[in-house]
Design a protein around this motif. Structure first.
Motif, short mmCIF file in Angstrom:
data_model
loop_
_atom_site.label_atom_id
_atom_site.label_comp_id
_atom_site.label_asym_id
_atom_site.label_seq_id
_atom_site.Cartn_x
_atom_site.Cartn_y
_atom_site.Cartn_z
N ASP A 153 0.83 -1.21 0.00
CA ASP A 153 0.00 0.00 0.00
C ASP A 153 0.86 1.26 0.00
O ASP A 153 0.55 2.25 -0.66
N TRP A 154 1.96 1.23 0.75
CA TRP A 154 2.87 2.38 0.80
C TRP A 154 3.44 2.68 -0.58
O TRP A 154 3.53 3.84 -1.00
N LEU A 155 3.81 1.66 -1.31
CA LEU A 155 4.36 1.85 -2.65
C LEU A 155 3.32 2.43 -3.60
O LEU A 155 3.64 3.27 -4.45
N VAL A 156 2.05 2.00 -3.48
CA VAL A 156 0.99 2.57 -4.31
C VAL A 156 0.85 4.06 -4.03
O VAL A 156 0.76 4.89 -4.94
N ARG A 157 0.84 4.41 -2.74
CA ARG A 157 0.70 5.82 -2.37
C ARG A 157 1.89 6.65 -2.81
O ARG A 157 1.77 7.87 -3.01
N ARG A 158 3.05 6.03 -2.97
CA ARG A 158 4.24 6.73 -3.45
C ARG A 158 4.26 6.87 -4.96
O ARG A 158 5.20 7.44 -5.52
N GLY A 159 3.25 6.38 -5.64
CA GLY A 159 3.14 6.58 -7.07
C GLY A 159 3.52 5.40 -7.93
O GLY A 159 3.46 5.49 -9.16
N PHE A 160 3.89 4.28 -7.33
CA PHE A 160 4.20 3.09 -8.12
C PHE A 160 2.90 2.46 -8.63
O PHE A 160 1.84 2.58 -8.01
N LYS A 161 2.99 1.79 -9.77
CA LYS A 161 1.83 1.09 -10.30
C LYS A 161 1.37 0.03 -9.31
O LYS A 161 2.20 -0.60 -8.66
N PRO A 162 0.04 -0.20 -9.21
CA PRO A 162 -0.45 -1.19 -8.26
C PRO A 162 0.16 -2.57 -8.43
O PRO A 162 0.54 -3.23 -7.46
N VAL A 163 0.30 -3.04 -9.69
CA VAL A 163 0.86 -4.38 -9.92
C VAL A 163 2.30 -4.45 -9.42
O VAL A 163 2.70 -5.41 -8.75
N THR A 164 3.08 -3.42 -9.70
CA THR A 164 4.47 -3.38 -9.22
C THR A 164 4.53 -3.35 -7.71
O THR A 164 5.36 -4.03 -7.09
#
Length: 422
Positions: free
Chosen positions: A291-302
């Motif tokens: 979830d943190w990575l999604v909020r940081r702008g990474f694609k959900p799949v990544t």
């Protein structure tokens, strides 16, 4: 969560309700896994009473897993078609009944049949869970509730050795089965009374601002067409590889502690809980990281793939050396680190299915992936039993598990790239 215009109290109600639903699913997951773990805890006791060989116990330990794996395929479709409330209610009722009935077995075939029925009955649970998190949580917050549901299995695995061992020593294995089976009934009543799907305005608020990938409806129009995508097959292979080692832990860890490390049955009940306690934190770390990575702008799949690949690769590095260390504390430490890392992918695996699947096939794709995982899970106790009968040692079991964990990391890391239909 942002509030609805005009009614300040509504967002509070929505937030409380959806997290209350997650709490119910967490408790159900604990009971679900206690029903699975009881045979592992009573492994040596039941084998001695009935005179079963190691291979026969391996087959019995896997009797739950084959039907569970196969039943996941229609279970996902059924959850998509009839909804999670109805399917989960039937599942909880049936699996509790199977566990209670298992206390009255008097033959190998009767025992085997009830474990098969238990596998079928439990198959809609986690597919219902991802359908619910997809409905009640947006893409930037979906990883944590999915991980929380999956921590239920780890909490159960952590408390199962001491609690079930005490029940086993106090009431026998039959009394233990009855007690665990009856735990599902109050959850069934609570679920039927309190669960509901989001209403239209709640759904609009929850899913506001989705990315194009998350709105993906794809060109997939039928359940069978999911298998035409290479991504689906690599999700199956990857989950097969990761779940194999996890289920070596779940079915043979008490036996390993007794036979290889020399612990008594009573001591094993407490020592076996240490790796499973580590697993609780592993699931939460994986879900929170995604979830943190999604909020940081990474694609959900990544964002989902990072804890999956990292966790599986690190777990391989910790599991492989276990049979070659001579220190018991070091062996337990490696077991715990290996299990912690192997659990990092668990919440992210289910969330990945919600990000890759078309909206109306979330449960179906998650179930197909879980089918692959539980094929690996079903193989684990059988292969372990055969290896033990052939060699008398766990060395080849741990080496095989480490190799498969690395294969799982490669499958997800290299070949799972984007939502279906894109």
């Amino acid at each position: 969560m942002k509030g609805f215009q005009g009614t300040a109290s509504q967002p509070v109600v929505v937030t409380r309700l959806r997290w209350g639903i997650i709490l119910l699913l967490l408790l159900a997951a604990i009971v679900n896994y206690l029903d699975r773990a009881n045979l592992s805890i009573a492994n040596t006791t039941i084998a001695a009473e009935f005179g079963f060989s190691q291979t026969e116990m391996g087959l019995l330990l896997s009797a739950f897993l084959w039907p569970y794996a196969l039943a996941n395929l229609p279970a996902g479709w059924l959850v998509d078609k009839f909804g999670p409330k109805r399917m989960f209610s039937w599942a909880l009722c049936l699996w509790s009944g199977c566990t209670v009935l298992a206390a009255f077995v008097n033959s190998y075939s009767f025992f085997y049949g009830l474990r098969m029925m238990l596998g079928v009955a439990e198959s809609p649970f986690f597919t219902s869970g991802i359908k619910i998190t997809h409905r009640w949580f947006g893409e930037t917050e979906r990883g944590l509730p999915t991980a929380i549901i999956n921590t239920g299995s780890q909490i159960a695995n952590a408390v199962a050795p001491p609690i079930l061992t005490i029940l086993l020593l106090s009431f026998g294995w039959r009394g233990m089965f009855i007690g665990i089976g009856l735990m599902g009934l109050p959850l069934l009543l609570a679920w039927w009374k309190f669960y509901r799907d989001p209403v239209a305005r709640e759904d609009a608020l929850i899913h506001a601002g989705l990315t194009t990938a998350s709105k993906n409806t794809g060109k997939t129009t039928s359940w069978g067409s999911l298998f035409r995508h290479p991504t689906t097959w690599f999700m199956v292979i990857g989950n097969f590889s990761i779940m194999f080692t996890i289920w070596v832990y779940l079915t043979w860890l008490p036996g390993y502690l007794e036979k290889s490390l020399g612990f008594s049955l009573k001591a094993t009940g407490w020592i076996a809980s240490i790796p499973f306690l580590a697993g609780i934190f592993g699931v939460l770390v994986g879900g929170t990281l995604s979830d943190w990575l999604v909020r940081r702008g990474f694609k959900p799949v990544t964002s989902r793939k990072v804890p999956i690949v990292l966790g599986a690769a690190l777990a391989a590095c910790f599991v492989g050396p276990i049979p070659f260390v001579s220190s018991t504390p070091l062996a337990i430490g490696l077991l715990s680190l290996g299990y912690f890392c192997s659990q990092m992918p668990q919440g992210a695996l289910w969330t990945l299915a919600t990000d890759i699947a078309p909206k109306d096939q979330v449960a179906s794709l998650g179930a197909i992936q879980n089918f692959g995982g539980f094929l690996g899970a079903a193989m684990a106790p059988i292969v372990t039993g055969v290896i033990l009968d052939a060699t008398g040692k766990f060395t080849d079991v741990f080496l095989l598990g480490a190799a498969l964990l690395m294969l799982g990391a490669i499958s997800f890391g290299v070949f799972v790239r984007k939502p279906l239909g894109q």
